[in-house]
Design a protein around this motif. Structure first.
Motif, PDB file in Angstrom:
ATOM      1  N   UNK A  22     -15.360   4.254  65.996  1.00 26.97           N
ATOM      2  CA  UNK A  22     -16.383   4.090  64.611  1.00 26.97           C
ATOM      3  C   UNK A  22     -17.449   4.135  64.195  1.00 26.97           C
ATOM      4  N   UNK A  23     -18.004   5.008  65.073  1.00 28.80           N
ATOM      5  CA  UNK A  23     -18.786   6.155  64.967  1.00 28.80           C
ATOM      6  C   UNK A  23     -18.814   6.942  63.417  1.00 28.80           C
ATOM      7  N   UNK A  24     -17.614   7.195  63.311  1.00 29.34           N
ATOM      8  CA  UNK A  24     -17.043   8.557  62.656  1.00 29.34           C
ATOM      9  C   UNK A  24     -16.649   7.352  61.447  1.00 29.34           C
ATOM     10  N   UNK A  25     -16.365   6.668  61.547  1.00 33.00           N
ATOM     11  CA  UNK A  25     -15.495   5.235  60.037  1.00 33.00           C
ATOM     12  C   UNK A  25     -16.711   4.738  59.741  1.00 33.00           C
ATOM     13  N   UNK A  26     -18.100   4.648  60.294  1.00 36.39           N
ATOM     14  CA  UNK A  26     -18.971   4.445  60.059  1.00 36.39           C
ATOM     15  C   UNK A  26     -18.448   2.441  59.832  1.00 36.39           C
ATOM     16  N   UNK A  27     -17.929   2.025  60.879  1.00 40.55           N
ATOM     17  CA  UNK A  27     -17.663   0.376  61.317  1.00 40.55           C
ATOM     18  C   UNK A  27     -17.914  -0.349  62.502  1.00 40.55           C
ATOM     19  N   UNK A  28     -17.441  -1.483  62.601  1.00 41.96           N
ATOM     20  CA  UNK A  28     -17.865  -1.597  63.735  1.00 41.96           C
ATOM     21  C   UNK A  28     -16.380  -2.141  64.957  1.00 41.96           C
ATOM     22  N   UNK A  29     -17.359  -1.463  66.386  1.00 43.29           N
ATOM     23  CA  UNK A  29     -15.541  -1.461  66.831  1.00 43.29           C
ATOM     24  C   UNK A  29     -14.742  -2.185  67.009  1.00 43.29           C
ATOM     25  N   UNK A  39      -1.353  -1.693  63.687  1.00 44.73           N
ATOM     26  CA  UNK A  39      -0.656  -0.559  63.637  1.00 44.73           C
ATOM     27  C   UNK A  39      -1.080   0.618  62.493  1.00 44.73           C
ATOM     28  N   UNK A  40      -2.283   0.729  61.813  1.00 46.41           N
ATOM     29  CA  UNK A  40      -2.771   0.975  60.558  1.00 46.41           C
ATOM     30  C   UNK A  40      -3.305   2.524  61.678  1.00 46.41           C
ATOM     31  N   UNK A  41      -3.451   2.377  62.609  1.00 47.19           N
ATOM     32  CA  UNK A  41      -4.285   3.946  63.939  1.00 47.19           C
ATOM     33  C   UNK A  41      -3.101   3.815  65.311  1.00 47.19           C
ATOM     34  N   UNK A  42      -2.925   4.922  65.936  1.00 47.30           N
ATOM     35  CA  UNK A  42      -2.417   4.654  67.189  1.00 47.30           C
ATOM     36  C   UNK A  42      -3.191   5.061  67.918  1.00 47.30           C
ATOM     37  N   UNK A  43      -3.008   4.038  69.317  1.00 46.98           N
ATOM     38  CA  UNK A  43      -3.798   4.586  70.171  1.00 46.98           C
ATOM     39  C   UNK A  43      -3.050   4.243  71.567  1.00 46.98           C
ATOM     40  N   UNK A  44      -3.165   4.893  72.527  1.00 48.89           N
ATOM     41  CA  UNK A  44      -3.163   4.399  73.656  1.00 48.89           C
ATOM     42  C   UNK A  44      -3.698   3.615  74.886  1.00 48.89           C
ATOM     43  N   UNK A  57      -5.586  12.684  65.456  1.00 49.15           N
ATOM     44  CA  UNK A  57      -4.985  11.459  64.583  1.00 49.15           C
ATOM     45  C   UNK A  57      -6.062  10.959  63.701  1.00 49.15           C
ATOM     46  N   UNK A  58      -7.476  10.593  64.086  1.00 49.05           N
ATOM     47  CA  UNK A  58      -8.124   9.887  63.539  1.00 49.05           C
ATOM     48  C   UNK A  58      -8.687  10.647  62.989  1.00 49.05           C
ATOM     49  N   UNK A  59      -9.024  12.225  63.144  1.00 51.16           N
ATOM     50  CA  UNK A  59      -9.510  13.208  61.797  1.00 51.16           C
ATOM     51  C   UNK A  59      -8.802  13.345  60.995  1.00 51.16           C
ATOM     52  N   UNK A  60      -7.314  12.813  61.100  1.00 50.91           N
ATOM     53  CA  UNK A  60      -6.851  13.459  60.262  1.00 50.91           C
ATOM     54  C   UNK A  60      -6.712  12.109  58.799  1.00 50.91           C
ATOM     55  N   UNK A  61      -6.186  10.913  59.708  1.00 51.60           N
ATOM     56  CA  UNK A  61      -6.339   9.720  58.905  1.00 51.60           C
ATOM     57  C   UNK A  61      -8.170   9.761  58.347  1.00 51.60           C
ATOM     58  N   UNK A  62      -8.985  10.040  58.783  1.00 48.47           N
ATOM     59  CA  UNK A  62      -9.844   9.967  58.212  1.00 48.47           C
ATOM     60  C   UNK A  62     -10.122  11.349  56.796  1.00 48.47           C
ATOM     61  N   UNK A  63     -10.005  12.281  57.062  1.00 51.95           N
ATOM     62  CA  UNK A  63      -9.793  13.320  55.789  1.00 51.95           C
ATOM     63  C   UNK A  63      -9.207  12.936  54.570  1.00 51.95           C
ATOM     64  N   UNK A  65      -8.358   9.545  54.225  1.00 54.84           N
ATOM     65  CA  UNK A  65      -9.123   7.832  53.551  1.00 54.84           C
ATOM     66  C   UNK A  65     -10.263   8.579  53.052  1.00 54.84           C
ATOM     67  N   UNK A  66     -10.829  10.358  53.625  1.00 58.29           N
ATOM     68  CA  UNK A  66     -12.052  11.077  52.642  1.00 58.29           C
ATOM     69  C   UNK A  66     -11.199  11.337  51.307  1.00 58.29           C
ATOM     70  N   UNK A  67     -10.373  11.579  51.796  1.00 56.07           N
ATOM     71  CA  UNK A  67      -9.996  12.277  50.026  1.00 56.07           C
ATOM     72  C   UNK A  67      -9.248  10.958  49.015  1.00 56.07           C
ATOM     73  N   UNK A  68      -8.728  10.174  49.599  1.00 54.95           N
ATOM     74  CA  UNK A  68      -8.484   9.749  48.987  1.00 54.95           C
ATOM     75  C   UNK A  68      -9.775   8.576  47.828  1.00 54.95           C
ATOM     76  N   UNK A  69     -10.488   8.373  48.339  1.00 58.97           N
ATOM     77  CA  UNK A  69     -12.266   7.504  48.115  1.00 58.97           C
ATOM     78  C   UNK A  69     -12.722   9.179  46.636  1.00 58.97           C
ATOM     79  N   UNK A  70     -12.486   9.815  47.175  1.00 56.05           N
ATOM     80  CA  UNK A  70     -12.691  11.820  46.240  1.00 56.05           C
ATOM     81  C   UNK A  70     -11.829  11.190  44.878  1.00 56.05           C
ATOM     82  N   UNK A  71     -10.498  10.993  44.800  1.00 53.21           N
ATOM     83  CA  UNK A  71      -9.619  10.944  43.565  1.00 53.21           C
ATOM     84  C   UNK A  71     -10.215   9.921  43.273  1.00 53.21           C
ATOM     85  N   UNK A  72     -10.039   8.495  43.803  1.00 59.65           N
ATOM     86  CA  UNK A  72     -10.080   7.506  42.514  1.00 59.65           C
ATOM     87  C   UNK A  72     -11.738   7.087  42.271  1.00 59.65           C
ATOM     88  N   UNK A  73     -12.672   8.434  42.700  1.00 57.47           N
ATOM     89  CA  UNK A  73     -13.894   7.725  42.557  1.00 57.47           C
ATOM     90  C   UNK A  73     -14.350   8.627  40.728  1.00 57.47           C
TER      91      UNK A  73
END
Length: 73
Positions: A22-29, A39-44, A57-63, A65-73
């Motif tokens: 949550x800290x990495x994505x700046x959202x609530x836990x 199913x948006x992100x895997x967990x154990x 997996x978290x870093x891949x998703x973060x990258x 999402x960051x690329x998606x935002x920068x390409x749409x802006x």
């Protein structure tokens, strides 16, 4: 808040708690937990029933999402 990943025994993979993700994505836990349930992100689950997320997996998703935002802006 400092993110301190936990190491799973006998493995090089780092595991993150919902709060750390949550800290990495700046959202609530709870948002991270909802993403895992959807199913948006895997967990154990730990033996105690707590969710943990693979750091790679978290870093891949973060990258992605960051690329998606920068390409749409």
């Amino acid at each position: 808040m400092t993110v301190t990943p936990q190491t799973r025994p006998n493995s090089q993979e780092q595991l993150l708690t919902p709060g750390e993700v949550a800290t990495l994505f700046r959202v609530d836990p709870k948002t991270v937990t909802r993403w895992a349930t959807a199913g948006r992100i895997g967990s154990i689950r730990t033996p105690g029933g707590h969710r943990r997320f693979r750091e790679s997996e978290v870093k891949t998703l973060l990258a992605e999402l960051t690329n998606d935002v920068s390409h749409t802006a």
